[in-house]
Design a protein around this motif. Sequence first.
Motif, short mmCIF file in Angstrom:
data_model
loop_
_atom_site.label_atom_id
_atom_site.label_comp_id
_atom_site.label_asym_id
_atom_site.label_seq_id
_atom_site.Cartn_x
_atom_site.Cartn_y
_atom_site.Cartn_z
N VAL A 383 -55.02 -14.40 55.72
CA VAL A 383 -54.50 -14.17 54.37
C VAL A 383 -55.16 -12.88 53.88
O VAL A 383 -56.38 -12.73 53.96
CB VAL A 383 -54.84 -15.33 53.41
CG1 VAL A 383 -54.10 -15.17 52.10
CG2 VAL A 383 -54.52 -16.67 54.05
N GLU A 384 -54.36 -11.93 53.38
CA GLU A 384 -54.93 -10.65 52.99
C GLU A 384 -54.13 -9.99 51.89
O GLU A 384 -52.94 -10.27 51.70
CB GLU A 384 -54.98 -9.71 54.19
CG GLU A 384 -53.63 -9.36 54.77
CD GLU A 384 -53.72 -8.47 56.01
OE1 GLU A 384 -54.82 -8.04 56.35
OE2 GLU A 384 -52.67 -8.21 56.63
N LYS A 385 -54.82 -9.11 51.16
CA LYS A 385 -54.18 -8.25 50.16
C LYS A 385 -54.61 -6.81 50.44
O LYS A 385 -55.80 -6.52 50.53
CB LYS A 385 -54.59 -8.63 48.74
CG LYS A 385 -53.86 -7.80 47.67
CD LYS A 385 -54.37 -8.05 46.26
CE LYS A 385 -55.61 -7.24 45.97
NZ LYS A 385 -56.01 -7.27 44.54
N LYS A 386 -53.64 -5.92 50.59
CA LYS A 386 -53.92 -4.50 50.81
C LYS A 386 -54.19 -3.81 49.48
O LYS A 386 -53.83 -4.31 48.41
CB LYS A 386 -52.73 -3.83 51.50
CG LYS A 386 -52.39 -4.42 52.86
CD LYS A 386 -53.36 -3.98 53.92
CE LYS A 386 -52.89 -4.38 55.31
NZ LYS A 386 -53.84 -3.98 56.36
N ARG A 387 -54.78 -2.62 49.56
CA ARG A 387 -55.04 -1.87 48.34
C ARG A 387 -53.74 -1.46 47.65
O ARG A 387 -53.70 -1.26 46.45
CB ARG A 387 -55.88 -0.63 48.65
CG ARG A 387 -56.46 0.01 47.41
CD ARG A 387 -57.47 1.09 47.73
NE ARG A 387 -58.60 0.57 48.50
CZ ARG A 387 -59.81 1.14 48.49
NH1 ARG A 387 -60.03 2.21 47.76
NH2 ARG A 387 -60.78 0.65 49.23
N SER A 388 -52.68 -1.35 48.42
CA SER A 388 -51.37 -1.02 47.84
C SER A 388 -50.83 -2.15 46.97
O SER A 388 -49.87 -1.96 46.22
CB SER A 388 -50.37 -0.74 48.97
OG SER A 388 -50.20 -1.89 49.77
N GLY A 389 -51.42 -3.33 47.06
CA GLY A 389 -50.95 -4.50 46.32
C GLY A 389 -50.19 -5.48 47.17
O GLY A 389 -49.99 -6.63 46.77
#
Length: 738
Positions: A383-389
């Motif tokens: 599960v992840e969130k990139k800096r781009s959103g």
Amino acid sequence: MGPAKLQLKGLRMIDSQPSDLFQPGDLLNNTYRIEMLLGRGGTSDVYKARSEISGNLVAIKVLKQELSGNEDFTVLMAREENIREIRHDAVVRYSENHRTPDGHIYLLMDYIDGPGLDKKLKQGPMSADDLLTVCRRVSEGLQAAHSRNIVHRDLSPDNIILRNGEPAQAVIIDFGIAKDTNPGAETIVGNEFAGKYSYAAPEQMAGLTDARSDIYSLGALLLANFRGKSPSLGDNPMEVVENKKLPLNTDGLPQPLKLIIERMCEPDPDKRLQSASAVLEFLDNPIADGDAKIDAPIEPPAPDVDDATIIVPTTARATSTVKKEPENAAPQKVKPKKRSAPLVLGLLLLLLTAAGIGGSITGAFDGLFGPTYPAAEPFTLIVEKKRSGHSRAVGNVPSPETEEALKQFVDQTELTLASGDINKNWANDVLAVIEPLEPLLEWRLAVSNNQARLTGITNDAALAADLNNRFGNGMPGNLEGVAEITFVLPSLPLSEVRSVTEGLEDCGPLRVFPAKAVGGFGPEEPIVITGRIAGPESRIQIFDALRKISGERKITVDTEVLNPSLCVVEQFLPNAPSGDIVVEFRVGGEDKANPSGRFFVGENPIIDVVLPSGMTSGYLTVSILDVSGNVFHLLPNISRQDNAIADLRAGATGQFPIRVAYDLAESAQTGGIAFRVDDSTLGKSRILVLHSAEPLFDGMRPTSESAVGFAEALKESAARDAGLVLSMDSKILITAEP
């Protein structure tokens, strides 16, 4: 982790972060399994990967996400791919460019296993014999590159890898700013020196580069590795420029290393060894080139200098690793009470077994015992969130309820219902980890069975401390593993960068890339400055001033060096687009094309202006801004006043050449302007071509005037003529000693 296996300029092996485009284990193009991140650079990242088809290791250079839509940088990658035509064991082999489905551009290349000369430099002096071996090997690689008109332009210890640690297997890497010297070719990153200056040839400080510049850089890095220290160039820009004009200090070097470095590193490019082939010939017979003493003493190491081209963000990291014994991982077995009627018990067991088989087939007991899903080994979830959103969850979950709960935290899911070797509270434990992560700039939770690894990045120091305290005693519940919440420097405002560059503009405006409207530069985001400057020392002033505010971001000052006279005019030129007018040069008396625009003392430059086929009306103004501070108006002038394009074409269609500077013999017959290069002032002059709707200026300008006078005329006519100028094109003419 061990030593870096491949280093490109500005890159070194470091830990993966959630913001990295690829993570270990990712499969790229259904072929390449990512094994680790080798390093991050200003424009690209490099990964080690293995082909699942051949089993071979490769290095993958990926253009940064924010640059993948910028044409200048995609051209960079395409041009670097073209260097694959160089086939030599001493040159890293490139394969080809690819694009992922979501638009990321990457380049395949050889994976080189071994230390770089930069690592050897930090370890101390290398032996003269090993360095002579490196010199021969790298010269052979340069010979192959130069034969295809490719100049590296940035040879330094970090761009040479010793495969398997062997000097005889040295490999040149990172042709990212290499220059194709074929006529008409452009450079990959600008047309000037962009980077460290410890190993650059003196002429590179003024924006001049050819194969001899690589020869100088090779000699300079050999000297540094012999001493175990980079060269000291001075404490300010003027000292650096002046010291570059002096011979390198080779006192104490043994022969023949001393002699060959002196021959390779002559400050005057015309006096140094002229080619890689010449270096190899010298290595074959060094004593014949001059008197040489073979066993001279070794000098102590010279002072170090900060090249400041490898930039790694400043971080404060807190790590906790806690292993816990599972609690209530499986229900305890209850010892049954003895029955006095075994026959009844047997009948009941028989009935329950039959009912169980039927219930299992029909699903009647799913509500009681839960459904049975296919087993997954290992049971994994990312599960992840990139800096781009962008956020996603990929992998296995034990129930539809867990899947629905994860959808509250991410905008994309690729989940499979499965059973596995996980504790009974696995889902709640995972959700307890994810719940407080929303404020982070980016984060990634990777779970395999009951093992978990959490990484995250924030520029809020208080938030980093809070989360590290939260996970300081380990993961929630029965999860075991590591939590790494990293604090990074906040963004550098664009306004701060511009305040520095605006104070150092001496030849027109300097442009900052990427020119964001808001946000500024992230901790690892490169700062690129482009534009024109009056002299090489200006580039160093800009670089050093930005380094004071940039933290550890990479800085590239990719500027064109003109001269003070040209810069006086530069600031008053109209802001107009290119009209696709081409300026062509020929050598007078020889009727020979000169695409480089470089003319030597005694030569006669011929200048033609070629109009595109669609340019059939308006007026043409052509001037040459001379290196000496004079301006010559080639069209119109007192002897050639008609500059209407329709009259110049005289009915001709298509591309149309107009001669504005003539062969000396032709000038004697027609009276046209002609030039001969003398040695009074050498350097760069600029051919300026303006296309306007009406004639410019208030009356005819004199054929020759000072740059200051022309600048004043531009300033006075700016308001009146600004709307009249349809396009502006230019080209640099260089005069030099033969």
